[in-house]
Each structure stands twice: as C-alpha cells, then as structure tokens.
Design a protein around this motif. Structure first.
Motif, PDB file in Angstrom:
ATOM      1  N   PHE A   7       1.131  -1.355   0.080  1.00  0.00           N
ATOM      2  CA  PHE A   7       0.341  -0.002  -0.370  1.00  0.00           C
ATOM      3  C   PHE A   7       0.724   1.583   0.076  1.00  0.00           C
ATOM      4  CE2 PHE A   7      -4.257  -1.458   0.779  1.00  0.00           C
ATOM      5  CZ  PHE A   7      -3.764  -2.904   1.024  1.00  0.00           C
ATOM      6  N   PRO A  62      -4.038  12.105   9.950  1.00  0.00           N
ATOM      7  CA  PRO A  62      -4.168  10.771   9.149  1.00  0.00           C
ATOM      8  C   PRO A  62      -3.754  10.484   7.525  1.00  0.00           C
ATOM      9  CG  PRO A  62      -6.340  12.007   8.659  1.00  0.00           C
ATOM     10  CD  PRO A  62      -5.027  13.168   9.442  1.00  0.00           C
ATOM     11  N   GLN A  63      -3.451   9.078   7.162  1.00  0.00           N
ATOM     12  CA  GLN A  63      -3.488   9.251   5.935  1.00  0.00           C
ATOM     13  C   GLN A  63      -4.741   8.358   5.178  1.00  0.00           C
ATOM     14  OE1 GLN A  63       0.226   6.797   5.770  1.00  0.00           O
ATOM     15  NE2 GLN A  63       0.016   6.946   7.892  1.00  0.00           N
ATOM     16  N   PHE A  99      -5.192   6.144   1.524  1.00  0.00           N
ATOM     17  CA  PHE A  99      -4.243   4.725   0.866  1.00  0.00           C
ATOM     18  C   PHE A  99      -4.696   4.651  -0.196  1.00  0.00           C
ATOM     19  CE2 PHE A  99      -2.041   2.830   4.924  1.00  0.00           C
ATOM     20  CZ  PHE A  99      -2.466   3.284   6.038  1.00  0.00           C
ATOM     21  N   GLY A 100      -3.737   4.145  -1.557  1.00  0.00           N
ATOM     22  CA  GLY A 100      -4.404   3.489  -2.157  1.00  0.00           C
ATOM     23  C   GLY A 100      -5.061   2.568  -2.306  1.00  0.00           C
ATOM     24  N   ASP A 101      -5.448   1.474  -2.987  1.00  0.00           N
ATOM     25  CA  ASP A 101      -6.086   0.236  -2.882  1.00  0.00           C
ATOM     26  C   ASP A 101      -5.394  -0.933  -3.224  1.00  0.00           C
ATOM     27  OD1 ASP A 101      -8.440   1.503  -5.103  1.00  0.00           O
ATOM     28  OD2 ASP A 101      -8.611   1.622  -2.929  1.00  0.00           O
ATOM     29  N   PHE A 134      -6.034   6.339  15.915  1.00  0.00           N
ATOM     30  CA  PHE A 134      -6.519   6.260  14.712  1.00  0.00           C
ATOM     31  C   PHE A 134      -7.295   4.753  14.967  1.00  0.00           C
ATOM     32  CE2 PHE A 134      -4.916  10.107  12.590  1.00  0.00           C
ATOM     33  CZ  PHE A 134      -3.544  10.244  12.979  1.00  0.00           C
ATOM     34  N   TYR A 159      -8.543   3.181  11.601  1.00  0.00           N
ATOM     35  CA  TYR A 159      -8.513   2.745   9.783  1.00  0.00           C
ATOM     36  C   TYR A 159      -9.702   1.321   9.680  1.00  0.00           C
ATOM     37  CZ  TYR A 159      -4.823   6.301   9.030  1.00  0.00           C
ATOM     38  OH  TYR A 159      -3.866   7.248   8.863  1.00  0.00           O
ATOM     39  N   GLY A 166     -10.732  -6.156  -0.659  1.00  0.00           N
ATOM     40  CA  GLY A 166     -10.013  -5.632  -1.653  1.00  0.00           C
ATOM     41  C   GLY A 166      -9.954  -4.171  -1.881  1.00  0.00           C
ATOM     42  N   GLU A 167      -9.708  -4.108  -0.793  1.00  0.00           N
ATOM     43  CA  GLU A 167      -9.660  -2.128  -1.191  1.00  0.00           C
ATOM     44  C   GLU A 167      -7.852  -1.797  -0.168  1.00  0.00           C
ATOM     45  OE1 GLU A 167     -14.211  -1.076  -1.492  1.00  0.00           O
ATOM     46  OE2 GLU A 167     -13.150   0.647   0.085  1.00  0.00           O
ATOM     47  N   GLY A 168      -8.154  -0.239   0.088  1.00  0.00           N
ATOM     48  CA  GLY A 168      -6.872  -0.006   0.693  1.00  0.00           C
ATOM     49  C   GLY A 168      -7.319   0.967   2.126  1.00  0.00           C
ATOM     50  N   LEU A 169      -6.778   1.111   2.528  1.00  0.00           N
ATOM     51  CA  LEU A 169      -7.306   1.155   4.699  1.00  0.00           C
ATOM     52  C   LEU A 169      -7.920   2.431   4.334  1.00  0.00           C
ATOM     53  CD1 LEU A 169      -5.114  -0.708   4.839  1.00  0.00           C
ATOM     54  CD2 LEU A 169      -5.005   0.916   7.275  1.00  0.00           C
ATOM     55  N   GLN A 170      -8.989   2.485   5.468  1.00  0.00           N
ATOM     56  CA  GLN A 170      -9.873   4.618   4.767  1.00  0.00           C
ATOM     57  C   GLN A 170      -9.934   4.838   6.312  1.00  0.00           C
ATOM     58  OE1 GLN A 170     -13.416   4.189   3.451  1.00  0.00           O
ATOM     59  NE2 GLN A 170     -13.379   2.214   1.988  1.00  0.00           N
ATOM     60  N   LEU A 171      -9.489   6.435   7.104  1.00  0.00           N
ATOM     61  CA  LEU A 171      -9.758   7.022   8.383  1.00  0.00           C
ATOM     62  C   LEU A 171     -10.896   6.697   9.080  1.00  0.00           C
ATOM     63  CD1 LEU A 171      -8.500   7.858   9.971  1.00  0.00           C
ATOM     64  CD2 LEU A 171      -9.453  10.550   9.357  1.00  0.00           C
ATOM     65  N   LYS A 176      -9.911   9.217  14.613  1.00  0.00           N
ATOM     66  CA  LYS A 176      -9.728   9.598  15.433  1.00  0.00           C
ATOM     67  C   LYS A 176      -9.814  10.413  16.434  1.00  0.00           C
ATOM     68  CE  LYS A 176      -8.348  14.323  13.482  1.00  0.00           C
ATOM     69  NZ  LYS A 176      -7.456  15.027  12.399  1.00  0.00           N
ATOM     70  N   THR A 217       3.648   6.691  11.651  1.00  0.00           N
ATOM     71  CA  THR A 217       1.879   5.714  11.730  1.00  0.00           C
ATOM     72  C   THR A 217       2.573   4.546  12.324  1.00  0.00           C
ATOM     73  OG1 THR A 217       0.828   7.420  10.655  1.00  0.00           O
ATOM     74  CG2 THR A 217       0.511   5.395  11.385  1.00  0.00           C
TER      75      THR A 217
END
Lengths: 115, 113
Positions: A90, A103-104, A106-108, B34, B36, B41-46, B49, B101
């Motif tokens: 990632f 906060p960060q 992220f890509g997929d 935080f 997340y 199939g996806e990236g992390l999302q916030l 926090k 992080t």
C-alpha cells in the motif's frame, strides 16, 4: 476526486526481475509512504518521504528502493525481487503539519507474487 | 519504541450485536490515535481519530475514547450491520517519533445476518 493511485494492482513475476510499482497522489500532500501488509503482522512501513528529494527508511527497507523527484509521485522499486517480498503493498499520503498528526490516505493496494 | 496491540480476531457477531475491539498502545510522546477500516479488496480508510487525552472520536456509529491513564483506544459500536464486516486497524502517530504511523495487526470482523 482526491485519491492515491497505485499501479499495477496485481503482478506475478519471477525472482530477480526488476519491477516498479508506481504511486501518485493528487492532494498536494507532502508526506508519502509505502507499507507491506502480511497476515498477522498488520502494516509495516518500508520507506517514507517527508517531501521532494527527502526519503528515509521505515521498519523493513531491505530489498526496496524509492525516489521522490516530484511531489505527487513516489515509486517503489524492487531491484532484484525475491519470494519473501510476496505481499500486499500500500502507498499512502498525508498533509504535513508540524503541530499535529494527520491521517493518511491509502491507495487500493498492489498484490505482488514473486515466484 | 512505540507500539500498538489490538485484540486478535476474527470476531464473529450477529447483526445488531454490540461490538468492542480492544486496542492498547505504548508511546514515548503524546500521540494521536486512529482507527482505520479495510473493506475487502480496498485500501485502508480513516474511520475516526482522537488527538489528545479524553477526546472521543466518532463516525458511522463507531466510537473510541482516548484513555491516557490506561493507554487504550477501544473501538465500540452499539449495533453492528453486515456491511461493517471488514478488518479494523488501530494506529498511532507521534510527533516525537517523527510523525511515523504505527499500526496494530488488525482485527477481522464478520457480521452474520
């Protein structure tokens, strides 16, 4: 739309064949980072960059290189991939504020398989 | 160095059940905390926090309170839905640690209809 874009999303390759995973963000973020995700280990940081031409090692940098020639791009380079680099990768970015932790985004993810 | 420990999964709940995912941390400075979420199939999302002690972060029915005395940041939701099935990561970022992080290992949640 604000986003972090990684390419490719999936790659199967062989030991020793150099590869590059690209990462681009359109949010004008200063901070960019690469992580690998492995079962039971969470995310481990490979390299990060605080701004253009400024990069530093994370927790697991061995076998990887990065560059930050432009603010929006932060490619991850595997000069001589090995099977232990098979993982889910990632890229992430965030704005930089010296007074607070941001906060960060992220890509997929990119799933790499090294045979 | 800084670290984050969260409860191992998977956690399996029925729809409308109460959720708690425990998270504790160690840090030398005064970190931001935080949660997340990662859907398949996806990236992390916030998700939420908190930046200082006693702050409560909340979003989409999830809540977590920054407890400095117990160095904890437990995630809670009163009534989970099938759509909450995902992997949840607790994380900290510390100015004194160079804004790096640190992530926990992640907790997978399955919600059954």
């Amino acid at each position: 739309e604000a986003q972090v874009t990684q390419n490719p999303r999936y790659l199967i390759t062989v030991t020793g064949k150099k590869l590059t995973v690209t990462c681009s963000q359109n949010m004008n973020h200063e901070y960019m980072s690469w992580y690998r995700q492995d079962p039971g280990l969470g995310l481990r940081q490979i390299y990060y960059s605080m701004n253009v031409e400024v990069t530093d090692k994370g927790d697991v940098p061995e076998g990887y290189k990065v560059s930050r020639k432009e603010k929006r791009n932060f490619p991850l380079i595997l000069e001589s991939p090995s099977p232990n680099q098979t993982s889910l990768y990632f890229c992430a970015s965030s704005s930089f504020n010296p007074d607070s932790n941001q906060p960060q985004h992220f890509g997929d993810g990119t799933r790499l398989s090294i045979l | 160095g800084d670290s984050v420990t969260q409860m191992e999964g998977p956690v399996t709940l029925s729809e409308e059940a109460f959720l708690t995912i425990n998270c504790t941390y160690t840090a030398t400075g005064y970190p931001s905390l935080f949660w997340y979420v990662q859907y398949p199939g996806e990236g992390l999302q916030l998700l939420l926090k908190a930046t200082k002690a006693d702050d409560k972060g909340s979003n989409k029915g999830f809540e977590a309170t920054y407890r400095k005395e117990t160095t904890s940041f437990h995630l809670e939701k009163g009534s989970v839905q099938v759509s909450d099935s995902a992997v949840y990561f607790c994380a900290l970022s510390d100015r004194d640690g160079g804004f790096k992080t640190i992530f926990g290992a992640g907790t997978r949640l399955f919600v059954k209809a």
